[in-house]
Design a protein around this motif. Structure first.
Motif, mmCIF file in Angstrom:
data_model
loop_
_atom_site.group_PDB
_atom_site.id
_atom_site.type_symbol
_atom_site.label_atom_id
_atom_site.label_comp_id
_atom_site.label_asym_id
_atom_site.label_seq_id
_atom_site.Cartn_x
_atom_site.Cartn_y
_atom_site.Cartn_z
ATOM 1 N N LEU A 175 0.799 -1.227 0.000
ATOM 2 C CA LEU A 175 0.000 0.000 0.000
ATOM 3 C C LEU A 175 0.832 1.278 0.000
ATOM 4 C CD1 LEU A 175 -2.953 -0.976 2.354
ATOM 5 C CD2 LEU A 175 -2.932 -0.846 -0.121
ATOM 6 N N GLY A 176 1.978 1.268 0.700
ATOM 7 C CA GLY A 176 2.819 2.468 0.739
ATOM 8 C C GLY A 176 2.216 3.558 1.613
ATOM 9 N N GLN A 177 2.413 4.813 1.209
ATOM 10 C CA GLN A 177 1.976 5.987 1.974
ATOM 11 C C GLN A 177 2.406 5.913 3.446
ATOM 12 O OE1 GLN A 177 -1.950 7.666 1.235
ATOM 13 N NE2 GLN A 177 -2.178 6.369 -0.552
ATOM 14 N N ASN A 178 1.457 5.942 4.364
ATOM 15 C CA ASN A 178 1.790 5.958 5.801
ATOM 16 C C ASN A 178 1.918 4.546 6.398
ATOM 17 O OD1 ASN A 178 -0.987 5.603 5.376
ATOM 18 N ND2 ASN A 178 -1.530 6.369 7.405
ATOM 19 N N ILE A 179 2.034 3.528 5.535
ATOM 20 C CA ILE A 179 2.075 2.135 6.008
ATOM 21 C C ILE A 179 3.456 1.525 5.733
ATOM 22 C CG2 ILE A 179 0.959 -0.132 5.873
ATOM 23 C CD1 ILE A 179 -1.067 2.124 6.484
ATOM 24 N N GLU A 180 4.087 0.965 6.759
ATOM 25 C CA GLU A 180 5.429 0.386 6.634
ATOM 26 C C GLU A 180 5.379 -1.073 7.092
ATOM 27 O OE1 GLU A 180 8.897 2.674 5.728
ATOM 28 O OE2 GLU A 180 7.587 3.588 7.224
ATOM 29 N N ALA A 181 5.951 -1.997 6.312
ATOM 30 C CA ALA A 181 5.946 -3.414 6.711
ATOM 31 C C ALA A 181 7.347 -3.884 7.073
ATOM 32 C CB ALA A 181 5.380 -4.261 5.577
ATOM 33 N N MET A 182 7.460 -4.560 8.211
ATOM 34 C CA MET A 182 8.741 -5.128 8.655
ATOM 35 C C MET A 182 8.623 -6.647 8.595
ATOM 36 S SD MET A 182 10.582 -2.671 10.479
ATOM 37 C CE MET A 182 10.284 -1.103 9.802
ATOM 38 N N GLU A 183 9.509 -7.242 7.812
ATOM 39 C CA GLU A 183 9.462 -8.696 7.634
ATOM 40 C C GLU A 183 10.440 -9.329 8.619
ATOM 41 O OE1 GLU A 183 10.017 -9.720 3.555
ATOM 42 O OE2 GLU A 183 10.024 -11.888 3.974
ATOM 43 N N VAL A 184 9.891 -9.986 9.638
ATOM 44 C CA VAL A 184 10.718 -10.470 10.739
ATOM 45 C C VAL A 184 11.169 -11.908 10.494
ATOM 46 C CG1 VAL A 184 10.759 -10.983 13.217
ATOM 47 C CG2 VAL A 184 9.551 -8.949 12.380
ATOM 48 N N ASP A 185 12.460 -12.127 10.641
ATOM 49 C CA ASP A 185 13.000 -13.473 10.542
ATOM 50 C C ASP A 185 12.676 -14.186 11.863
ATOM 51 O OD1 ASP A 185 14.401 -15.721 9.968
ATOM 52 O OD2 ASP A 185 16.389 -14.818 10.191
ATOM 53 N N GLY A 186 11.483 -14.782 11.957
ATOM 54 C CA GLY A 186 11.051 -15.418 13.206
ATOM 55 C C GLY A 186 9.578 -15.771 13.122
ATOM 56 N N THR A 187 8.977 -16.027 14.289
ATOM 57 C CA THR A 187 7.571 -16.431 14.341
ATOM 58 C C THR A 187 6.693 -15.237 14.736
ATOM 59 O OG1 THR A 187 7.697 -16.935 16.696
ATOM 60 C CG2 THR A 187 8.223 -18.730 15.168
ATOM 61 N N PHE A 188 5.368 -15.471 14.735
ATOM 62 C CA PHE A 188 4.456 -14.427 15.196
ATOM 63 C C PHE A 188 4.763 -14.045 16.648
ATOM 64 C CE2 PHE A 188 0.451 -13.590 17.582
ATOM 65 C CZ PHE A 188 0.248 -12.300 17.128
ATOM 66 N N ASP A 189 5.057 -15.047 17.471
ATOM 67 C CA ASP A 189 5.383 -14.749 18.875
ATOM 68 C C ASP A 189 6.591 -13.810 18.976
ATOM 69 O OD1 ASP A 189 3.291 -16.302 19.808
ATOM 70 O OD2 ASP A 189 4.518 -18.092 20.070
ATOM 71 N N ASP A 190 7.586 -13.998 18.084
ATOM 72 C CA ASP A 190 8.743 -13.089 18.071
ATOM 73 C C ASP A 190 8.294 -11.666 17.722
ATOM 74 O OD1 ASP A 190 10.557 -15.169 18.631
ATOM 75 O OD2 ASP A 190 10.685 -15.704 16.503
ATOM 76 N N CYS A 191 7.406 -11.565 16.736
ATOM 77 C CA CYS A 191 6.901 -10.232 16.344
ATOM 78 C C CYS A 191 6.189 -9.577 17.525
ATOM 79 C CB CYS A 191 5.903 -10.350 15.185
ATOM 80 S SG CYS A 191 6.610 -11.040 13.677
ATOM 81 N N GLN A 192 5.332 -10.358 18.189
ATOM 82 C CA GLN A 192 4.558 -9.821 19.303
ATOM 83 C C GLN A 192 5.489 -9.402 20.453
ATOM 84 O OE1 GLN A 192 1.233 -12.371 20.542
ATOM 85 N NE2 GLN A 192 -0.048 -10.564 20.532
ATOM 86 N N ARG A 193 6.528 -10.189 20.680
ATOM 87 C CA ARG A 193 7.484 -9.864 21.731
ATOM 88 C C ARG A 193 8.209 -8.553 21.413
ATOM 89 N NH1 ARG A 193 10.699 -14.226 21.495
ATOM 90 N NH2 ARG A 193 8.893 -15.511 22.002
ATOM 91 N N MET A 194 8.593 -8.373 20.162
ATOM 92 C CA MET A 194 9.286 -7.123 19.780
ATOM 93 C C MET A 194 8.371 -5.922 20.000
ATOM 94 S SD MET A 194 11.401 -7.800 16.303
ATOM 95 C CE MET A 194 12.425 -9.231 16.072
#
Ligand SMILES: *Cc1c(COP(=O)(O)O)cnc(C)c1O
Length: 430
Positions: A175-194
């Motif tokens: 989508l771009g604009q005000n939306i930024e995506a970070m692709e995490v080398d890990g699991t959903f739990d890792d994302c949630q922890r970060m």
């Protein structure tokens, strides 16, 4: 109406503050200080009300001190511009289709409502708000779509690399604009922890106003009660006791349904259906709540090892497990059971369930074994095309791709790969 922290009932704040901060300073989830039942005539005459009127009357008590009525009506109109059909599948079994929104998952409702609230609260504010969100798949797309172009709000989405479907990835990275995506080398739990670590990191919070768009945020969680009421409106004429089966991961959706019940909606029972991430079914059986690392399944949006909203459900029942058991059953199902249910329903009726809906279907059938004289509604939480590979391979069919999905499939993915919290922090401090 004030909202209090589940860690400390004496810490109270407004709806606006609860939305803008996401979580209380003591890290507790916010909870409304009262849930006042709607007048009985609301339910007696619900067929005569439009969905917008139902939503307005249901949420008014929670938000009216911070959102004037005419703005609330606009927010509801912006949020609910699609249908919520209850589709009869078998005798006493129906599905509530929640996938007719822009990203074809139920999360569109909460994400749009929250985006509209935050956009309203940000008017005239000097400091931008950063929405930081972890996704196991569908949240990212719904949040990206809901917040796209909202002024004064910047969105950062963390998702586990290789663990979301192609369509889900496109929905949150193109989508771009005000939306930024970070692709995490890990699991959903890792994302949630970060994400949780960032909220606790004062260097970041002194630099940026951070909030969460996960279902811990009251503006994303509460509006999910709307479509339980829309379903009730459609199923009421069946004249039977109604049971809802909700495919559950973080347990925000089902908890919102239970709030609708506290508002006076006649419901006999709720079923929380899970995949093999079965912390809650085990708790209901044994009375011990034991978070576990999440396991990957074909219903990936429910791969949650420590469901964040379950504390809200326990709180609704003052932590009285026996009282909770009167109103909630919970069952867990393996991927092969899920695939079998998808196949069976498809061969019996031609209806294509997505893997999450199929888990909901199985939970409903399990409950109806001992309660056959009920009208059961399971929530179809996402359109089957969102899980294209699993559905096509399980049913040996080719699905037609809806136009809103076709449009994004051709777009270029833009994401920032990250491996550690330090990399996220550097980015947020820029
Ligand atoms: C998010 C999601 C769920 C789980 O909802 P919770 O509110 O986290 O329990 C179920 N199905 C789909 C398709 C989802 O995207």
């Amino acid at each position: 109406m004030q909202f209090y922290s589940l860690n400390d009932p004496d810490h109270r704040t407004s709806f606006k503050n609860a939305v803008v901060s996401g979580i209380a300073p003591d890290k507790g989830l916010y909870f409304p200080e009262r849930i006042t039942p709607l007048e009985p005539d609301f339910f007696e005459n619900i067929e005569a009300l439009s969905n917008h009127e139902i939503a307005f009357r249901a949420i008014h008590q929670f938000v009216h001190e911070d959102i004037p009525d005419h703005i609330l009506k606009e927010i509801i109109a912006n949020t609910l511009d699609f249908d919520f059909p209850v589709f009869d599948l078998e005798e006493n079994v129906a599905t509530l289709e929640l996938f007719h929104g822009p990203t074809m998952a139920f999360k569109d409702v909460g994400a749009r409502f929250m985006a509209n609230c935050l956009g309203y609260f940000s008017q005239g504010e000097k400091q931008e708000v950063t929405v930081l969100v972890a996704t196991s798949g569908d949240t990212g797309g719904a949040v990206a779509n809901g917040f796209l172009g909202v002024e004064g709000v910047h969105v950062v989405i963390l998702y586990p690399s290789g663990k979301v479907s192609d369509i889900q990835e496109k929905q949150l990275t193109t989508l771009g604009q005000n939306i930024e995506a970070m692709e995490v080398d890990g699991t959903f739990d890792d994302c949630q922890r970060m994400v949780k670590t960032a909220f606790l990191d004062q260097e970041i919070t002194q630099h940026r106003k951070l909030t969460s768009a996960n279902s811990i945020n009251v503006a994303r969680w509460l509006p999910q009660l709307f479509y339980f009421l829309f379903a009730y409106k459609q199923a009421k004429s069946k004249g039977k006791d109604i049971v809802f089966s909700v495919p559950s991961g973080n347990f925000g959706n089902i908890c919102a349904g239970m709030v609708a019940q506290k508002l006076g909606m006649p419901v006999k029972h709720f079923v929380a259906s899970t995949n093999v991430n079965d912390v809650v079914p085990k708790y209901m059986e044994q009375g011990v709540y034991e978070p576990m690392p999440s396991v990957a399944t074909i219903s990936n949006a429910m791969d949650v090892g420590d469901p964040s909203n379950f504390v809200r459900i326990r709180h609704l029942y003052q932590d009285d497990l026996d009282a909770l058991r009167e109103n909630l059953s919970s069952y867990s199902f393996t991927d092969s059971m899920t695939r079998n249910a998808m196949k069976e329903v498809y061969s019996n009726s031609g209806y294509v369930m997505d893997p999450h809906g199929a888990v909901g279907y199985l939970g409903l059938k399990a409950y109806q074994k001992s309660h056959p004289d009920t009208f059961g509604i399971f929530l179809e939480t996402a359109h089957p095309v969102k899980f294209l590979n699993v559905v096509e391979e399980t049913l040996d069919v080719q699905l037609e791709i809806p136009s809103q999905i076709q449009k994004i499939m051709g777009k270029e993915k833009k994401s920032m790969p990250i491996r550690s919290y330090a990399e996220l922090k550097t980015f947020l401090l820029q």
